[in-house]
Design a protein around this motif. Structure first.
Motif, PDB file in Angstrom:
ATOM      1  N   VAL A  98       1.332   0.422  19.416  1.00 15.18           N
ATOM      2  CA  VAL A  98       1.419   0.159  20.860  1.00 15.18           C
ATOM      3  C   VAL A  98       2.838   0.512  21.270  1.00 15.18           C
ATOM      4  N   HIS A  99       2.983   1.622  21.980  1.00 16.59           N
ATOM      5  CA  HIS A  99       4.318   2.151  22.257  1.00 16.59           C
ATOM      6  C   HIS A  99       4.707   1.841  23.703  1.00 16.59           C
ATOM      7  N   THR A 100       5.273   0.633  23.900  1.00 20.07           N
ATOM      8  CA  THR A 100       5.669   0.226  25.256  1.00 20.07           C
ATOM      9  C   THR A 100       7.120   0.539  25.575  1.00 20.07           C
ATOM     10  N   ALA A 101       7.933   0.842  24.571  1.00 16.17           N
ATOM     11  CA  ALA A 101       9.375   1.021  24.784  1.00 16.17           C
ATOM     12  C   ALA A 101       9.642   2.167  25.754  1.00 16.17           C
ATOM     13  N   GLY A 102      10.497   1.922  26.730  1.00 18.89           N
ATOM     14  CA  GLY A 102      10.844   2.962  27.699  1.00 18.89           C
ATOM     15  C   GLY A 102      11.904   2.450  28.658  1.00 18.89           C
ATOM     16  N   ILE A 103      12.458   3.364  29.449  1.00 16.26           N
ATOM     17  CA  ILE A 103      13.450   3.002  30.458  1.00 16.26           C
ATOM     18  C   ILE A 103      13.043   3.596  31.797  1.00 16.26           C
ATOM     19  N   MET A 104      13.567   3.011  32.907  1.00 17.86           N
ATOM     20  CA  MET A 104      13.119   3.410  34.236  1.00 17.86           C
ATOM     21  C   MET A 104      14.255   3.392  35.253  1.00 17.86           C
ATOM     22  N   PRO A 105      15.348   4.120  35.041  1.00 17.38           N
ATOM     23  CA  PRO A 105      16.355   4.243  36.102  1.00 17.38           C
ATOM     24  C   PRO A 105      15.756   4.969  37.312  1.00 17.38           C
ATOM     25  N   LEU A 106      16.062   4.476  38.495  1.00 15.77           N
ATOM     26  CA  LEU A 106      15.486   5.041  39.715  1.00 15.77           C
ATOM     27  C   LEU A 106      16.558   5.715  40.547  1.00 15.77           C
ATOM     28  N   SER A 107      16.196   6.848  41.126  1.00 20.20           N
ATOM     29  CA  SER A 107      17.104   7.578  42.014  1.00 20.20           C
ATOM     30  C   SER A 107      16.328   8.693  42.688  1.00 20.20           C
ATOM     31  N   PRO A 108      16.624   8.990  43.963  1.00 22.02           N
ATOM     32  CA  PRO A 108      16.068  10.213  44.540  1.00 22.02           C
ATOM     33  C   PRO A 108      16.477  11.421  43.701  1.00 22.02           C
ATOM     34  N   ILE A 109      15.623  12.394  43.625  1.00 23.40           N
ATOM     35  CA  ILE A 109      15.886  13.569  42.797  1.00 23.40           C
ATOM     36  C   ILE A 109      17.200  14.243  43.194  1.00 23.40           C
ATOM     37  N   ALA A 110      17.467  14.312  44.479  1.00 23.68           N
ATOM     38  CA  ALA A 110      18.671  15.002  44.944  1.00 23.68           C
ATOM     39  C   ALA A 110      19.955  14.316  44.502  1.00 23.68           C
ATOM     40  N   GLN A 111      19.886  13.031  44.232  1.00 24.01           N
ATOM     41  CA  GLN A 111      21.082  12.279  43.837  1.00 24.01           C
ATOM     42  C   GLN A 111      21.121  11.910  42.350  1.00 24.01           C
ATOM     43  N   LEU A 112      20.102  12.246  41.591  1.00 20.39           N
ATOM     44  CA  LEU A 112      20.034  11.798  40.201  1.00 20.39           C
ATOM     45  C   LEU A 112      21.066  12.500  39.336  1.00 20.39           C
ATOM     46  N   ASP A 113      21.840  11.723  38.603  1.00 24.87           N
ATOM     47  CA  ASP A 113      22.782  12.256  37.623  1.00 24.87           C
ATOM     48  C   ASP A 113      21.978  12.858  36.469  1.00 24.87           C
ATOM     49  N   LEU A 114      22.281  14.083  36.092  1.00 26.42           N
ATOM     50  CA  LEU A 114      21.513  14.744  35.047  1.00 26.42           C
ATOM     51  C   LEU A 114      21.672  14.077  33.688  1.00 26.42           C
ATOM     52  N   GLU A 115      22.768  13.367  33.479  1.00 30.38           N
ATOM     53  CA  GLU A 115      22.879  12.599  32.245  1.00 30.38           C
ATOM     54  C   GLU A 115      21.831  11.486  32.201  1.00 30.38           C
ATOM     55  N   ASP A 116      21.566  10.875  33.358  1.00 29.39           N
ATOM     56  CA  ASP A 116      20.509   9.874  33.420  1.00 29.39           C
ATOM     57  C   ASP A 116      19.146  10.518  33.200  1.00 29.39           C
ATOM     58  N   PHE A 117      18.954  11.698  33.774  1.00 30.17           N
ATOM     59  CA  PHE A 117      17.691  12.414  33.561  1.00 30.17           C
ATOM     60  C   PHE A 117      17.464  12.672  32.076  1.00 30.17           C
ATOM     61  N   ASP A 118      18.504  13.147  31.392  1.00 24.38           N
ATOM     62  CA  ASP A 118      18.373  13.439  29.961  1.00 24.38           C
ATOM     63  C   ASP A 118      18.092  12.171  29.159  1.00 24.38           C
ATOM     64  N   ARG A 119      18.711  11.070  29.553  1.00 24.34           N
ATOM     65  CA  ARG A 119      18.500   9.807  28.841  1.00 24.34           C
ATOM     66  C   ARG A 119      17.060   9.322  29.012  1.00 24.34           C
ATOM     67  N   ILE A 120      16.525   9.451  30.213  1.00 13.78           N
ATOM     68  CA  ILE A 120      15.141   9.061  30.473  1.00 13.78           C
ATOM     69  C   ILE A 120      14.182   9.884  29.612  1.00 13.78           C
ATOM     70  N   GLN A 121      14.405  11.189  29.572  1.00 13.29           N
ATOM     71  CA  GLN A 121      13.511  12.054  28.792  1.00 13.29           C
ATOM     72  C   GLN A 121      13.652  11.767  27.295  1.00 13.29           C
ATOM     73  N   ARG A 122      14.869  11.470  26.847  1.00  7.01           N
ATOM     74  CA  ARG A 122      15.062  11.192  25.431  1.00  7.01           C
ATOM     75  C   ARG A 122      14.288   9.948  25.000  1.00  7.01           C
ATOM     76  N   VAL A 123      14.452   8.872  25.759  1.00  5.61           N
ATOM     77  CA  VAL A 123      13.783   7.625  25.381  1.00  5.61           C
ATOM     78  C   VAL A 123      12.280   7.729  25.585  1.00  5.61           C
TER      79      VAL A 123
END
Length: 246
Positions: free
Chosen positions: A90-115
């Motif tokens: 049962v794989h529930t582990a994940g993260i959910m930082p929220l931001s409009p796409i235009a303002q999202l820091d790409l480091e946060d994007f990469d972290r979301i995809q990694r986890v």
């Protein structure tokens, strides 16, 4: 569902709180032994283990970064060494930082995809290699992939990838007697959901549901128990568990 499942073993990632904890407790009620995974906060995972063992169940806590193959392998090693094998993931582990796409820091994007994406890929890969026949892999998507709410762009993208991994793996495990499905909760009363939201926003989201409330972790855990046990003819599906949210 029968409770005569004491020889079955589940790994619940993110099992220290929220939906993960509720799922671990729900599976333990069915007699399934549980590895309660945590990333950095051991104490809540140990509390979940204590809650299971005090009622006669079997459980152990195990930590590690699920997106790191070495750490995830150690998690699977623990299940086999301490509890005898692996029958349910049962794989529930994940993260959910929220931001409009235009303002999202790409480091946060990469972290979301990694986890969320790499983490799913890593644990699914290990489960595909090591799970016993009759097993069940249960990944976690989100109803946001259909609700398409603003500020969830990176998160929804990661969960769209999870759905694709789930559906393809179900077909790749042909002949193994292992089901692979994804649960897609709607807004659920967990710390991950409440983070960064005003009470006004939380109330508005809850009122949008036909039941006029948020889901609870226990609501989601019922779907997990179904997929982990009796749902042997449900395979390669994304199950939306959201009370009819639209």
């Amino acid at each position: 569902m029968t409770s005569n499942t004491t020889d079955r073993v589940a790994i619940v990632t993110g099992g220290s709180g929220g939906i993960g904890r509720a799922s671990a407790l729900r599976l333990a009620r069915e007699g399934i032994a549980v590895v309660v995974h945590f990333n950095s906060n051991k104490a809540p995972a140990e509390e979940t283990v204590k809650a299971i063992t005090e009622t006669g169940g079997r459980a152990v806590a195990a930590g590690g970064d699920i997106a790191d193959e070495t750490a995830a392998t150690a998690l699977f090693d623990t299940a086999e060494r301490e509890l005898g094998g692996i029958d349910v993931l049962v794989h529930t582990a994940g993260i959910m930082p929220l931001s409009p796409i235009a303002q999202l820091d790409l480091e946060d994007f990469d972290r979301i995809q990694r986890v969320n994406v790499r983490g799913t890929f890593v644990v699914d890969k290990l489960a595909a290699q090591r799970m016993r026949a009759g097993g069940a892999i249960i990944n976690f998507s989100t109803s946001i992939t259909r609700l398409q709410a603003p500020a969830y762009g990176a998160y929804a993208a990661s969960k769209g990838a999870v759905e694709a991994i789930t559906l393809i793996l179900a077909r790749e495990l042909r002949g193994r007697d292992i089901t692979v499905n994804a649960v897609a909760p709607g807004p659920t009363a967990t710390p991950l959901f409440f983070e960064g939201k005003s009470q006004e926003l939380i109330d508005r989201i809850a009122d949008n549901n036909p039941f006029q409330r948020l889901g609870t972790p226990e609501d989601i855990a019922e779907a997990v128990a179904f997929l982990a046990g009796p749902a042997r003819w449900v395979n390669g599906q994304t199950i939306f568990v959201n009370g009819g949210a639209a």
